[in-house]
Enzyme design. Structure first.
Site, PDB file in Angstrom:
ATOM      1  N   TYR A  39       0.830  -1.215   0.000  1.00 45.87           N
ATOM      2  CA  TYR A  39       0.000   0.000   0.000  1.00 45.87           C
ATOM      3  C   TYR A  39       0.863   1.264   0.000  1.00 45.87           C
ATOM      4  O   TYR A  39       1.798   1.401   0.782  1.00 45.87           O
ATOM      5  CB  TYR A  39      -0.911   0.029   1.226  1.00 45.87           C
ATOM      6  CG  TYR A  39      -1.645   1.353   1.390  1.00 45.87           C
ATOM      7  CD1 TYR A  39      -2.705   1.678   0.567  1.00 45.87           C
ATOM      8  CD2 TYR A  39      -1.235   2.290   2.331  1.00 45.87           C
ATOM      9  CE1 TYR A  39      -3.361   2.890   0.668  1.00 45.87           C
ATOM     10  CE2 TYR A  39      -1.878   3.518   2.459  1.00 45.87           C
ATOM     11  CZ  TYR A  39      -2.939   3.810   1.617  1.00 45.87           C
ATOM     12  OH  TYR A  39      -3.569   5.016   1.723  1.00 45.87           O
TER      13      TYR A  39
ATOM     14  N   HIS B 297      -3.651  16.245  -2.990  1.00 48.81           N
ATOM     15  CA  HIS B 297      -3.991  16.407  -1.572  1.00 48.81           C
ATOM     16  C   HIS B 297      -3.750  17.835  -1.062  1.00 48.81           C
ATOM     17  O   HIS B 297      -4.084  18.144   0.078  1.00 48.81           O
ATOM     18  CB  HIS B 297      -3.189  15.415  -0.728  1.00 48.81           C
ATOM     19  CG  HIS B 297      -3.703  13.999  -0.824  1.00 48.81           C
ATOM     20  ND1 HIS B 297      -4.151  13.452  -1.994  1.00 48.81           N
ATOM     21  CD2 HIS B 297      -3.835  13.024   0.123  1.00 48.81           C
ATOM     22  CE1 HIS B 297      -4.527  12.205  -1.774  1.00 48.81           C
ATOM     23  NE2 HIS B 297      -4.358  11.919  -0.505  1.00 48.81           N
TER      24      HIS B 297
ATOM     25  N   ASN C  48       1.913  12.038   5.603  1.00 49.42           N
ATOM     26  CA  ASN C  48       1.071  11.188   6.440  1.00 49.42           C
ATOM     27  C   ASN C  48       1.486  11.284   7.909  1.00 49.42           C
ATOM     28  O   ASN C  48       2.513  10.746   8.312  1.00 49.42           O
ATOM     29  CB  ASN C  48       1.185   9.740   5.948  1.00 49.42           C
ATOM     30  CG  ASN C  48       0.013   8.872   6.355  1.00 49.42           C
ATOM     31  OD1 ASN C  48       0.082   7.663   6.283  1.00 49.42           O
ATOM     32  ND2 ASN C  48      -1.084   9.474   6.773  1.00 49.42           N
TER      33      ASN C  48
ATOM     34  N   TYR D 238     -14.790  33.189  46.621  1.00 48.70           N
ATOM     35  CA  TYR D 238     -14.161  32.013  46.020  1.00 48.70           C
ATOM     36  C   TYR D 238     -13.092  32.385  44.991  1.00 48.70           C
ATOM     37  O   TYR D 238     -12.103  31.676  44.830  1.00 48.70           O
ATOM     38  CB  TYR D 238     -15.205  31.140  45.329  1.00 48.70           C
ATOM     39  CG  TYR D 238     -16.158  30.431  46.254  1.00 48.70           C
ATOM     40  CD1 TYR D 238     -16.065  30.545  47.639  1.00 48.70           C
ATOM     41  CD2 TYR D 238     -17.171  29.622  45.735  1.00 48.70           C
ATOM     42  CE1 TYR D 238     -16.944  29.899  48.480  1.00 48.70           C
ATOM     43  CE2 TYR D 238     -18.057  28.963  46.566  1.00 48.70           C
ATOM     44  CZ  TYR D 238     -17.955  29.105  47.944  1.00 48.70           C
ATOM     45  OH  TYR D 238     -18.832  28.461  48.760  1.00 48.70           O
TER      46      TYR D 238
ATOM     47  N   ARG E 182     -10.170  33.060  47.364  1.00 47.83           N
ATOM     48  CA  ARG E 182      -9.859  31.994  48.316  1.00 47.83           C
ATOM     49  C   ARG E 182      -9.553  30.661  47.626  1.00 47.83           C
ATOM     50  O   ARG E 182      -8.725  29.875  48.118  1.00 47.83           O
ATOM     51  CB  ARG E 182     -11.055  31.813  49.252  1.00 47.83           C
ATOM     52  CG  ARG E 182     -10.753  31.008  50.487  1.00 47.83           C
ATOM     53  CD  ARG E 182     -11.984  30.521  51.240  1.00 47.83           C
ATOM     54  NE  ARG E 182     -13.176  31.327  51.076  1.00 47.83           N
ATOM     55  CZ  ARG E 182     -14.394  30.897  51.401  1.00 47.83           C
ATOM     56  NH1 ARG E 182     -14.548  29.681  51.894  1.00 47.83           N
ATOM     57  NH2 ARG E 182     -15.453  31.660  51.230  1.00 47.83           N
TER      58      ARG E 182
ATOM     59  N   PHE F  82      -1.506   7.220  12.293  1.00 45.70           N
ATOM     60  CA  PHE F  82      -1.806   8.552  11.759  1.00 45.70           C
ATOM     61  C   PHE F  82      -3.036   9.182  12.393  1.00 45.70           C
ATOM     62  O   PHE F  82      -3.305  10.356  12.199  1.00 45.70           O
ATOM     63  CB  PHE F  82      -2.033   8.468  10.246  1.00 45.70           C
ATOM     64  CG  PHE F  82      -3.046   7.413   9.871  1.00 45.70           C
ATOM     65  CD1 PHE F  82      -4.393   7.592  10.125  1.00 45.70           C
ATOM     66  CD2 PHE F  82      -2.633   6.233   9.272  1.00 45.70           C
ATOM     67  CE1 PHE F  82      -5.314   6.621   9.792  1.00 45.70           C
ATOM     68  CE2 PHE F  82      -3.561   5.247   8.943  1.00 45.70           C
ATOM     69  CZ  PHE F  82      -4.908   5.445   9.205  1.00 45.70           C
TER      70      PHE F  82
ATOM     71  N   GLU G  33     -11.985   5.960   5.431  1.00 49.01           N
ATOM     72  CA  GLU G  33     -11.595   6.667   6.657  1.00 49.01           C
ATOM     73  C   GLU G  33     -12.888   7.057   7.370  1.00 49.01           C
ATOM     74  O   GLU G  33     -13.351   8.198   7.284  1.00 49.01           O
ATOM     75  CB  GLU G  33     -10.735   7.873   6.281  1.00 49.01           C
ATOM     76  CG  GLU G  33      -9.455   7.451   5.563  1.00 49.01           C
ATOM     77  CD  GLU G  33      -8.788   8.566   4.771  1.00 49.01           C
ATOM     78  OE1 GLU G  33      -9.272   9.717   4.836  1.00 49.01           O
ATOM     79  OE2 GLU G  33      -7.797   8.278   4.083  1.00 49.01           O
TER      80      GLU G  33
END
Length: 591
Positions: free
Chosen positions: A164, A194, A307, A395, A398, A444, A529
């Site tokens: 792959y 991409h 990647n 508060y 404190r 990834f 994905e």
């Protein structure tokens, strides 16, 4: 023959000059002439002679005199920008430099190096690399690991094994086998396709961090990149040549594909690139101006560059470092406010926190004791109300150890995850040289840093939430016993009235930004994905939250210093007086 690279209306032109006695005005006119020649409509001009323009250096944006000779005004191969009259006011005007150019005009090439091995990078190191304080080199061990990893890839190609991303397509196309003759084309096509991000480009500092972190991950020796290519990438970093990386477009699995692809696009000499010398220009020109050649991708190398989770992690690194700094400052600012409001130090007693021993709580209480009234650092303000009838404080005063404390613990938790991620191999497939094979996995996926940075936003936001309430107490005369809005001539002057409104607005924005992005997931890549982290948005909004916290605490600091003026001539402790003096060195008392 001298040559200059000239930016005209978003385009870059290489203009040779046969005679160095020619002027800056000639260069601008010639660049406009070439720009008009390349446009079907002549760029909207009748001729270059009719165009009015200014010429300025890209580095620092200094204006040049059109009558100066080129040999006096410019260096060979320098980058300049022609600004045509009226363009700067146009919404379509594209400057050559990013916002805040004054920050980069004084850039000095660093002399010191950080040796990267893929295993020992710290968050502090990466921030310093982003600021341009260091160059990068590899350790000898890292070089050997990278070479061993590449040998596995070369063996796969030689044996024509189907693996792959090396001899196949990507995502849904994982079953498509690619001919050996087209493996290099496959990697270039991957980077180009991409590079699909949108939005503003990362600042030079953030792009430098992104590139440095990717180099560190590649140095681990599990990516299959060649040592030759990795050294080319390091040379690009050391020359501060930074690709145009849009901030939006990653879903955080399979890694930060879009931003890292834009990073790789610049490395192969395509798209835009920035350097202190050139400003924004075509990547091939920027690389050439620095004596560098575009990277020629070998099989697997495009995938090796794009990647991983480095966008999420590098932005997260900045967020966690800034959060660490503002958390320490929050204790100092709150201590000063407590003094102005005549609070008690009893709530910070050691025994109280020993019986609820959270680390952050104990640390914050210790800081308050170090800053406030004690035998070592007496306070005249504290002494003035030592025998008052007040039993305990609100508060927001404190409970600072408990509230600030968990923010500190949150930051420490997130820093641990980010540090691990800085030194993790996040490729797919992974190359294991010791086994002589590649294995597909899911390193990834950005869920770890995404979840951590969502948590960081929630944790650090509370520092702003409690600070805004303390600002209210400082400004409200019924709570502070000080003049309304900390101004002596109320009505004539509004004092901190709207400064408090700004703090309230920022805190309200943070409430929306603290909604976790990592609880969302949209299936992508044709359901290959089918679960993603949305870590890119987690990182960007964590930075926004931290920035708002910084701004709210700055308002509180100014308000506390204003309030202390109404308690004079009494003085607070020595450490807090030094804080007051520091503020007054840049901001005067407002009457």
């Amino acid at each position: 023959m001298p040559r200059y690279t000239v930016h005209v209306r978003g385009e870059w032109l290489a203009v040779p000059c046969r005679d160095a006695q020619l002027t800056v005005g000639w260069l601008g006119r010639e660049a406009v002439r070439r720009y008009i020649k390349n446009k079907p409509d002549n760029g909207g001009f009748d001729s270059a002679d009719a165009v009015c323009f200014l010429v300025r250096r890209c580095k620092g944006l200094g204006l040049l005199d059109n009558e100066d000779p080129l040999e006096v005004a410019l260096e060979d191969n320098e980058f300049v920008e022609v600004v045509i009259e009226g363009d700067a006011m146009s919404p379509d005007f594209i400057p050559s430099q990013p916002e805040g150019v004054y920050l980069y005009s004084k850039y000095r090439e660093p002399e010191k190096y950080i040796a990267l091995d893929g295993d020992s990078l710290t968050t502090e190191d990466l921030v310093n690399l982003g600021k341009g304080h260091y160059k990068i080199k590899l350790t000898s061990i890292a070089e050997k690991k990278v070479q061993k990893s590449r040998e596995v890839i070369d063996s796969i190609i030689k044996e024509k094994t189907v693996v792959y991303g090396i001899t196949t397509g990507f995502g849904k196309f994982a079953r498509t086998v690619i001919p050996i003759s087209k493996l290099e084309e496959l990697q270039v096509n991957l980077v180009r396709s991409h590079s699909s991000g949108v939005g503003k480009p990362l600042s030079p500092e953030r792009c430098r961090m992104l590139l440095a972190l990717r180099i560190n991950v590649l140095a681990k020796g599990y990516s299959g990149i060649s040592l030759e290519t990795l050294k080319q990438v390091i040379e690009v970093f050391n020359a501060s040549c930074l690709p145009y990386v849009p901030e939006k477009g990653t879903v955080g699995a399979s890694g930060d594909l879009a931003p890292l692809s834009h990073l790789a696009l610049g490395l192969i000499g395509e798209g835009k690139m920035w350097s202190p010398k050139s400003g924004w220009a075509d990547a091939k020109y920027v690389l050439e101006a620095h004596g560098l050649k575009p990277v020629v991708l070998k099989p697997k190398e495009g995938l090796a560059l794009i990647n991983g989770t480095q966008m999420i992690t590098s932005l997260g690194c900045e967020a966690v470092e800034r959060a660490s700094a503002i958390a320490r400052q929050a204790d100092i600012v709150a201590a000063l406010t407590l003094e102005v409001l005549k609070g008690t130090t009893k709530a910070f007693d050691t025994d109280i926190h020993a019986v609820r021993p959270h680390r952050g709580q104990i640390e914050v209480a210790f800081r308050f004791r170090s800053l406030l009234d004690s035998d070592h650092h007496p306070s005249e303000i504290a002494e003035s109300h030592r025998f008052c009838d007040r039993v305990q404080d609100a508060y927001t005063l404190r409970c600072c150890p408990q509230i600030h404390g968990v923010a500190n613990d949150t930051i420490a938790f997130v820093k641990n995850i980010i540090t691990t991620e800085l030194n993790s191999a996040t490729d797919n497939p992974m190359v294991f040289a010791s086994r002589g094979e590649t294995i597909s996995g899911g390193n990834f996926h950005g869920e770890y840093p995404a979840k951590a940075l969502d948590y960081l936003a929630i944790g650090v936001h509370e520092l702003a939430a409690i600070s805004e309430r303390r600002i209210e107490r400082l400004c409200n005369p019924s709570l502070s016993e000080l003049p309304a809005f900390l101004v002596s001539e109320g009505g004539l002057n509004s004092g901190f009235m709207i400064a408090h409104c700004t703090a309230a607005a920022l805190v309200s924005e943070n409430k929306a930004l603290c909604h976790p992005s990592s609880v969302d997931s949209l299936s992508t890549s044709a359901a290959t994905e089918d679960h993603v982290s949305m870590g890119g948005w987690a990182a960007r909004k964590a930075l926004r939250v931290v920035e708002h916290v910084e701004q709210v605490l700055a308002i509180e600091l100014l308000a506390a210093c204003q309030g202390i003026e109404f308690l004079r001539p009494l003085r607070t402790t020595t450490p807090l007086e030094k804080v007051y003096d520091l503020v007054r060195s840049v901001v005067r008392f407002g009457k």
